[in-house]
Design a protein around this motif. Sequence first.
Motif, PDB file in Angstrom:
ATOM      1  N   GLY A  33      28.075  41.213  46.426  1.00 10.52           N
ATOM      2  CA  GLY A  33      28.479  40.280  47.472  1.00 10.52           C
ATOM      3  C   GLY A  33      29.952  39.909  47.435  1.00 10.52           C
ATOM      4  N   ALA A  34      30.793  40.691  46.731  1.00  8.95           N
ATOM      5  CA  ALA A  34      32.221  40.383  46.709  1.00  8.95           C
ATOM      6  C   ALA A  34      32.886  40.915  47.981  1.00  8.95           C
ATOM      7  CB  ALA A  34      32.868  41.009  45.473  1.00  8.95           C
ATOM      8  N   ALA A  35      33.993  40.263  48.375  1.00 12.52           N
ATOM      9  CA  ALA A  35      34.673  40.601  49.627  1.00 12.52           C
ATOM     10  C   ALA A  35      35.449  41.913  49.511  1.00 12.52           C
ATOM     11  CB  ALA A  35      35.619  39.463  50.015  1.00 12.52           C
ATOM     12  N   THR A  36      35.761  42.491  50.669  1.00 15.12           N
ATOM     13  CA  THR A  36      36.421  43.796  50.702  1.00 15.12           C
ATOM     14  C   THR A  36      37.844  43.746  51.254  1.00 15.12           C
ATOM     15  OG1 THR A  36      35.552  44.183  52.910  1.00 15.12           O
ATOM     16  CG2 THR A  36      34.235  45.010  51.081  1.00 15.12           C
ATOM     17  N   ALA A  37      38.319  42.567  51.662  1.00 15.85           N
ATOM     18  CA  ALA A  37      39.616  42.464  52.351  1.00 15.85           C
ATOM     19  C   ALA A  37      40.741  43.084  51.527  1.00 15.85           C
ATOM     20  CB  ALA A  37      39.932  41.012  52.661  1.00 15.85           C
ATOM     21  N   PHE A  38      41.703  43.716  52.218  1.00 18.41           N
ATOM     22  CA  PHE A  38      42.817  44.374  51.549  1.00 18.41           C
ATOM     23  C   PHE A  38      43.887  43.349  51.187  1.00 18.41           C
ATOM     24  CE2 PHE A  38      46.943  46.604  51.694  1.00 18.41           C
ATOM     25  CZ  PHE A  38      46.699  47.620  50.783  1.00 18.41           C
ATOM     26  N   SER A  44      40.343  38.998  42.303  1.00 25.02           N
ATOM     27  CA  SER A  44      39.768  37.809  42.941  1.00 25.02           C
ATOM     28  C   SER A  44      38.561  38.172  43.803  1.00 25.02           C
ATOM     29  CB  SER A  44      40.820  37.097  43.791  1.00 25.02           C
ATOM     30  OG  SER A  44      41.215  37.925  44.865  1.00 25.02           O
ATOM     31  N   GLN A  45      38.359  39.465  44.048  1.00 27.36           N
ATOM     32  CA  GLN A  45      37.205  39.880  44.850  1.00 27.36           C
ATOM     33  C   GLN A  45      36.305  40.798  44.024  1.00 27.36           C
ATOM     34  OE1 GLN A  45      39.421  39.494  49.183  1.00 27.36           O
ATOM     35  NE2 GLN A  45      39.116  41.515  48.351  1.00 27.36           N
ATOM     36  N   VAL A  46      35.942  40.273  42.866  1.00 32.73           N
ATOM     37  CA  VAL A  46      35.176  41.071  41.917  1.00 32.73           C
ATOM     38  C   VAL A  46      33.942  40.285  41.482  1.00 32.73           C
ATOM     39  CG1 VAL A  46      35.256  42.230  39.676  1.00 32.73           C
ATOM     40  CG2 VAL A  46      37.335  42.066  41.066  1.00 32.73           C
ATOM     41  N   SER A  47      32.760  40.866  41.690  1.00 33.13           N
ATOM     42  CA  SER A  47      31.546  40.235  41.163  1.00 33.13           C
ATOM     43  C   SER A  47      31.293  40.853  39.788  1.00 33.13           C
ATOM     44  CB  SER A  47      30.355  40.500  42.079  1.00 33.13           C
ATOM     45  OG  SER A  47      29.847  41.792  41.811  1.00 33.13           O
ATOM     46  N   PHE A  48      30.321  40.323  39.086  1.00 41.15           N
ATOM     47  CA  PHE A  48      30.034  40.861  37.751  1.00 41.15           C
ATOM     48  C   PHE A  48      29.433  42.266  37.842  1.00 41.15           C
ATOM     49  CE2 PHE A  48      29.641  36.128  36.758  1.00 41.15           C
ATOM     50  CZ  PHE A  48      30.991  36.052  36.414  1.00 41.15           C
ATOM     51  N   VAL A  49      28.835  42.564  38.996  1.00 39.98           N
ATOM     52  CA  VAL A  49      28.331  43.929  39.215  1.00 39.98           C
ATOM     53  C   VAL A  49      29.519  44.899  39.256  1.00 39.98           C
ATOM     54  CG1 VAL A  49      27.081  45.459  40.803  1.00 39.98           C
ATOM     55  CG2 VAL A  49      26.351  43.074  40.542  1.00 39.98           C
TER      56      VAL A  49
ATOM     57  N   GLY B  71      36.094  35.437  43.647  1.00 40.45           N
ATOM     58  CA  GLY B  71      36.855  34.206  43.569  1.00 40.45           C
ATOM     59  C   GLY B  71      36.923  33.628  42.165  1.00 40.45           C
ATOM     60  N   HIS B  72      36.614  34.456  41.161  1.00 51.16           N
ATOM     61  CA  HIS B  72      36.679  33.948  39.788  1.00 51.16           C
ATOM     62  C   HIS B  72      37.298  34.992  38.859  1.00 51.16           C
ATOM     63  CE1 HIS B  72      33.103  36.335  39.807  1.00 51.16           C
ATOM     64  NE2 HIS B  72      32.418  35.423  40.462  1.00 51.16           N
ATOM     65  N   ALA B  73      38.563  35.315  39.133  1.00 51.82           N
ATOM     66  CA  ALA B  73      39.278  36.303  38.323  1.00 51.82           C
ATOM     67  C   ALA B  73      39.266  35.897  36.846  1.00 51.82           C
ATOM     68  CB  ALA B  73      40.706  36.467  38.822  1.00 51.82           C
ATOM     69  N   ASP B  74      39.321  34.580  36.590  1.00 48.97           N
ATOM     70  CA  ASP B  74      39.345  34.107  35.202  1.00 48.97           C
ATOM     71  C   ASP B  74      38.084  34.527  34.449  1.00 48.97           C
ATOM     72  OD1 ASP B  74      38.029  32.466  37.039  1.00 48.97           O
ATOM     73  OD2 ASP B  74      38.136  30.716  35.697  1.00 48.97           O
ATOM     74  N   LYS B  75      36.930  34.397  35.124  1.00 49.10           N
ATOM     75  CA  LYS B  75      35.672  34.773  34.462  1.00 49.10           C
ATOM     76  C   LYS B  75      35.584  36.287  34.265  1.00 49.10           C
ATOM     77  CE  LYS B  75      32.910  30.875  36.031  1.00 49.10           C
ATOM     78  NZ  LYS B  75      32.015  30.443  37.110  1.00 49.10           N
ATOM     79  N   VAL B  76      36.064  37.026  35.291  1.00 43.37           N
ATOM     80  CA  VAL B  76      36.019  38.483  35.207  1.00 43.37           C
ATOM     81  C   VAL B  76      36.871  38.973  34.030  1.00 43.37           C
ATOM     82  CG1 VAL B  76      36.750  40.595  36.396  1.00 43.37           C
ATOM     83  CG2 VAL B  76      35.501  38.839  37.652  1.00 43.37           C
ATOM     84  N   LEU B  77      37.986  38.284  33.814  1.00 41.63           N
ATOM     85  CA  LEU B  77      38.931  38.710  32.771  1.00 41.63           C
ATOM     86  C   LEU B  77      38.630  38.083  31.400  1.00 41.63           C
ATOM     87  CD1 LEU B  77      42.194  38.440  34.891  1.00 41.63           C
ATOM     88  CD2 LEU B  77      41.184  40.567  34.052  1.00 41.63           C
TER      89      LEU B  77
END
Lengths: 485, 95
Positions: A33-38, A44-49, B71-77
């Motif tokens: 469900g993370a966004a795809t905008a360029f 900042s548009q990264v889910s744990f998947v 929206g959670h770059a901190d958690k990802v990193l």
Amino acid sequence: MAYILQGDTGDWEVVIGLEVHAQVISNAKLFSGAATAFGAEPNSQVSFVDAGFPGMLPVINRICVEQAVRTGLGLKARINLTSVFARKNYFYADLPQGYQISQYELPIVGEGTLTIDLPDGSTKAIGIERLHLEQDAGKSLHDQHPTKSFIDLNRSGVALMEIVSKPDLRSPEEAGLYVAKLRSILRYLGTCDGNMQEGSMRCDANVSVRPKGASELRTRCEIKNVNSIRFLQQAIEYEARRHIEVYEAGGSINQETRLFDSAKGETRSMRSKEHAHDYRYFPDPDLLPLVLDPKMVETIKAGLPELPDEKKERFMGEYGLNATDAGVLVADQASAAFFESVAKGRDPKLAANWVMGDFFGALNATGRTIDDPPVTAAHLGELVDLIKDGTLSGRLAKEVFALMVETGKGPAALVEEKGLKQVTDTGAIETAIEAVMAANPDKVAEIRAGKDKLIGWFVGQVMKATQGKANPGMLNELLAKKLKG
Amino acid sequence: MSLDKATVRSIAELARIEVPEEALDHLAGELSNILTFVEQLAAVDTEGVQPMTSVTAMTLPLRADDVTAGGHADKVLANAPEAMEGFFTVPKVVE
């Protein structure tokens, strides 16, 4: 005309197949469900998947599936109601899962066709082998630090359609036309924005050569990293010539992945990919087979827009345009719509000439787009009307058009304001002709003695005297009459 | 089925596992035994049988195209061995 490369031992033909990666237009990624905008902030548009965290499971996005089906239908391809996702295993810094979820044995879309429009107005059908859905990888930046690569996973997991052609292309030109046509179709369908600069459409080329007239397929090399049509064409030509040189020197070509270096205009071997062809695909145990409801496919089919080929046919039939002009106008949906509103109820050929000539010229010159045009379709239509009813000559119309671009005003207002109306009053034109003749009695005598070439000079002088407003047809007629005496 | 040393070396390389040369023979033997064990499945006649992908009759669930994560770059990193300015950083990997 066939594209043939001449070697020392004879003529060679080039065989090209293209793999285009087209980023699907969707709000969210293929399996998250993370966004795809360029252009968003890194990661900042990264889910744990997308980051490949342990225990995270992919869930497929319905719209991405529909977009792939829509594209398949637009390519007149077979839709596979059952398709399977597979893992393609390889290690790379921007691939956090250690595998890409792709499709291997059973892609969502099977064989189809794409028709390319050649410059002489003829067409050629290029086979589509397949289209499958897969995840994009993250993005690596190598120029931010002397010893480190920076990884941004915003693109990781975005849906891609990999569209594979059959090896039906025979020249760099055909390859370029294929990519342009594919981009046009994707944009019509609204399934990919086709932006090669931003990387939402990327192209790999499989290139091999063979002696002219042969039917064998020789070993191919895959060229990656071609991010414009011009580079694609350069890369193909370079690679084809390299193969010919190797063969003619008695050598052989190894199947390998090569990188195009646009600065040097050459391809070179990618050492890191030496073992990469062993991807050990296997069905992804996290994902069941994708089974499509035939009704869903029917609904998408019923909602397809008029595509470039059909529109081109219609423009040729309905407006009497030739294949080349119709092909130019339909390449972009907005341009085609613009042309249609100019042409509606008017002389379509005149409208087409103005849209493709002065109007496209003005788009380039002003750097504006068809969605924000320097001259509206309504105004251009009025201008065509003023030419047709004799108010403006072709020359004056060009002048008025330039003013329309400059001021944004309509043609009628400008003609009025600047007094640009064509002079169609016989008396006024005659007066001007007589004045020029009276001032140049020697030239009149020369013409009467048979020096017809001077007539052009007289036309110029009278036009100058009337500030270009004399109706050219009437001027020629009256001038001929007067000069004969 | 028996694997030779070269195949085992290549599998190790694909998996990015460092295997010392002297361990290859032993590993080849172990992997061959595993393959032979699994190969017993080939004795079953599966002619005309569709591969089973699920024990229950399920189809792939589809998700709406909504943005629900990120929206959670901190958690990802957070677990990254190295990060800088919001990016993961790794030893330079460039052609």
